[in-house]
Design an enzyme around this catalytic site. Structure first.
Site, PDB file in Angstrom:
ATOM      1  N   GLU A 127       0.923  -1.171  -0.108  1.00  0.00           N
ATOM      2  CA  GLU A 127      -0.090  -0.147  -0.129  1.00  0.00           C
ATOM      3  C   GLU A 127       0.857   1.214  -0.073  1.00  0.00           C
ATOM      4  O   GLU A 127       2.159   1.062   0.358  1.00  0.00           O
ATOM      5  CB  GLU A 127      -0.931  -0.070   1.185  1.00  0.00           C
ATOM      6  CG  GLU A 127      -2.096  -1.165   0.926  1.00  0.00           C
ATOM      7  CD  GLU A 127      -3.025  -1.082   2.100  1.00  0.00           C
ATOM      8  OE1 GLU A 127      -3.043  -0.261   3.105  1.00  0.00           O
ATOM      9  OE2 GLU A 127      -4.026  -1.948   2.098  1.00  0.00           O
TER      10      GLU A 127
ATOM     11  N   HIS B 235     -11.623   9.717   6.725  1.00  0.00           N
ATOM     12  CA  HIS B 235     -11.311   8.075   6.900  1.00  0.00           C
ATOM     13  C   HIS B 235     -10.852   7.963   8.142  1.00  0.00           C
ATOM     14  O   HIS B 235     -11.366   6.841   8.877  1.00  0.00           O
ATOM     15  CB  HIS B 235     -10.379   7.771   5.911  1.00  0.00           C
ATOM     16  CG  HIS B 235     -10.237   6.090   5.923  1.00  0.00           C
ATOM     17  ND1 HIS B 235     -10.965   5.295   5.600  1.00  0.00           N
ATOM     18  CD2 HIS B 235      -8.904   5.566   5.900  1.00  0.00           C
ATOM     19  CE1 HIS B 235     -10.618   4.083   5.550  1.00  0.00           C
ATOM     20  NE2 HIS B 235      -9.220   4.308   5.941  1.00  0.00           N
TER      21      HIS B 235
ATOM     22  N   ARG C  47      -1.399   9.134   9.247  1.00  0.00           N
ATOM     23  CA  ARG C  47      -1.090   7.403   9.607  1.00  0.00           C
ATOM     24  C   ARG C  47      -0.875   6.639   8.145  1.00  0.00           C
ATOM     25  O   ARG C  47      -1.345   6.993   7.250  1.00  0.00           O
ATOM     26  CB  ARG C  47      -2.461   6.924  10.029  1.00  0.00           C
ATOM     27  CG  ARG C  47      -2.462   5.408  10.349  1.00  0.00           C
ATOM     28  CD  ARG C  47      -3.565   4.983  10.813  1.00  0.00           C
ATOM     29  NE  ARG C  47      -4.739   5.057   9.960  1.00  0.00           N
ATOM     30  CZ  ARG C  47      -5.198   4.221   9.089  1.00  0.00           C
ATOM     31  NH1 ARG C  47      -4.515   3.189   8.977  1.00  0.00           N
ATOM     32  NH2 ARG C  47      -5.980   4.709   7.960  1.00  0.00           N
TER      33      ARG C  47
END
Ligand code: SIN
Length: 536
Positions: A120, A345, A380
């Site tokens: 990712e 999110h 994050r």
């Protein structure tokens, strides 16, 4: 109005856990060996941010990886605001805890008999464990739920909303709750309380979070006098499906990890113009790029091109849940670029806690998304959140198990304390708050918009009433107004851009601002101070 608590409405346990995502359940699991645990959740057990997590769990398990490399990527994504000891704990303790999760029955996808690790954004290695392709959160939630179900000394209350923390003699001794269906008030007394209430996505008009994510933990902690930190850092995911419906359907970053491109309406990729890592740049960079291109084109979406991933059967094999949901909504990722928009999110900030989840209010602990021990900094790293819940859940459990029982005088005072009134705001304020936050404290910020948002959110906050019972929606709206206002205050204070906090009037990242902003309430007033970033 106040009245004494009816003894029938009083429950006593050793440990009280608020929230049933991975942080709450993993803590409860490890506490259960030390005494009776009560878990409260305002909806159903599985209605959590954990359940909806797609991408996976980042963990330095592969042979080609190491906790040090994972640590470096986490620090890099955190844009100078991670507390280094917290990141070291997360990345070093992660592998053993994930092995423990697997020993509890969690099943992760394999290739040729070996665990398969995806990639990712902003990860220098393939280190993302995933389950059923893109349903990792559901697998983690299932594993923890089944493990808890076997434990006789864990009691679960669904549909039980946290109203306010009960603070007696400066210590957190429990919580005033409300049964959602009946509105019956119940006081839970405990030797210590854990807030694990999850996220805050519903503060914003567009979010990937389920409707339960209304920033309850930070609101409760702030009202009780505990400190909050880093509240200006809200992560927007760049690729939520731009189609009607609430919440926005998340299209996992793992799709870009496998090669999907972000393109404009003409099919032109543009991420190379924003970052050398293009589609795999840190999430804040990608979200801002998509937002900027939308503004430039005066469009309400950009597009995600799945074609580099291969044909439909390949897509289905790796991302079955995403493909099925897109098709259910009339989109065919193998044949057409999919409209996307950024959406709120993840909340990097939260209830300030140490590396054992301990807050500044005695007997109150916090972990998971609602907490801030400095592990995520200003942004994050993708797929670090499930790992956070596991690592700091286990640490919180260890610290909570060592908390002394309430002294008899404190216990008695807690039992007879008059019933606390609950905060409530008219539920229709919810949509207005979401509009204000999206416009004023969203992906791109500036002083004028922030000042306006702060003033208007402050008005909603002042409209909050104190009531004996309320609808859940009214309790949630009060929490949302409280926390949205605090985000505006912190974002106004931080006169620079860093990670997920981007201001057009202060576009540079400034060394003098490499510090946390801490917020707390004292004598009804907001106090703000700075705290240095912890280095190793
Ligand atoms: C995703 O699958 O893109 C979300 C993962 C995360 O938020 O960590």
């Amino acid at each position: 109005m106040s009245r004494s608590t009816d003894p029938d409405d009083l429950r006593r346990c050793r440990f009280l856990v608020v929230g049933s995502g991975i942080a709450g359940l993993w803590t409860a699991l490890h506490l259960s060996a030390h005494g009776a645990v009560t878990v409260l959740t305002k909806s159903q057990l599985r209605e959590t941010n954990t359940q909806y997590a797609q991408g996976g769990i980042a963990v330095a398990l592969p042979a080609a990886d190491s906790p040090e490399l994972h640590r470096r990527d986490t620090l890099e994504a955190g844009a100078g605001l991670c507390d280094e000891p917290a990141v070291t704990v997360l990345t070093r303790e992660g592998p053993d805890i994930v092995r423990e999760l697997i020993a509890h029955g969690a099943q992760f996808d394999q290739l040729n008999g070996e665990l398969h690790y995806g990639r990712e954004a902003a990860h220098g290695r393939n280190r993302i464990l995933h389950s059923h392709g893109d349903a990792t959160g559901a697998e983690v939630q299932r594993t923890a739920t089944e493990a808890i179900a076997q434990l006789p000394n864990v009691t679960l209350h669904e549909q039980m909303a946290a109203g306010d923390l009960l603070v007696v003699n400066g210590q957190c001794v429990g919580l005033e709750a409300m049964e959602v269906g009946t509105k019956r008030r119940i006081r839970f007394l405990a030797d210590c309380v854990l807030l694990a209430t999850g996220g805050a996505g519903n503060l914003f008009r567009y979010t990937t979070n389920p409707p339960v994510a209304t920033a309850d933990g930070p609101a409760l902690a702030f009202r009780a006098g505990a400190a909050l930190r880093d509240m200006e850092f809200v992560q927007f995911h760049p690729t939520a499906l731009a189609a009607p419906g609430y919440p926005k359907f998340l299209i996992s970053e793992a799709v870009r990890g496998e090669g999907a491109r972000i393109v404009d309406a003409e099919g032109r990729p543009f991420m190379n113009a924003y970052h050398r890592l293009a589609e795999l740049a840190p999430r804040d960079v990608v979200a801002r790029a998509v937002f900027t291109e939308m503004r430039k084109a005066n469009a309400d979406c950009m597009y995600l091109d799945f074609s580099p991933l291969g044909d439909e059967s390949k897509l289905r094999q790796r991302f079955p849940g995403i493909v099925e949901e897109l098709q259910r909504r009339g989109f065919h990722p193998a044949g057409q670029p999919i409209p996307i928009t950024p959406a709120a999110h993840y909340m990097m900030g939260g209830v300030m806690a140490d590396l054992h989840g301990e807050t500044q209010l005695p007997r109150l602990f916090a972990c998971g998304e609602c907490a801030d021990y400095g592990v995520h900094g200003a942004n994050r790293l993708a797929s670090n959140s499930l790992l956070d819940g596991l690592v700091f859940g286990e640490r919180s459990a260890a610290a909570m198990s060592a908390v002394q029982p309430l002294e008899p005088e404190l216990e008695q005072a807690a039992r007879v304390a008059t019933l606390q009134l609950l905060p409530a705001l008219r539920p229709e304020a919810r949509a207005q708050i979401q509009h204000l936050t999206w416009e004023g404290i969203g992906i791109v910020r500036n002083r004028l918009d922030l000042e306006q948002a702060e003033a208007e959110l402050g008005r909603f906050r002042r409209e909050t009433e104190q009531v004996e019972t309320a609808d859940l929606e009214a309790l949630e709206a009060a929490n949302m107004a409280q926390v949205a206002w605090l985000i505006a205050c912190a974002a106004l204070e931080r006169r620079e851009s860093r990670g997920a906090h981007f201001r057009t009037d202060y576009p540079q990242t400034l060394e003098e601002w490499r510090r946390h902003i801490v917020l707390r309430q004292s004598a009804g007033r907001l106090e703000m101070h700075y705290q240095a970033v912890a280095l190793e």
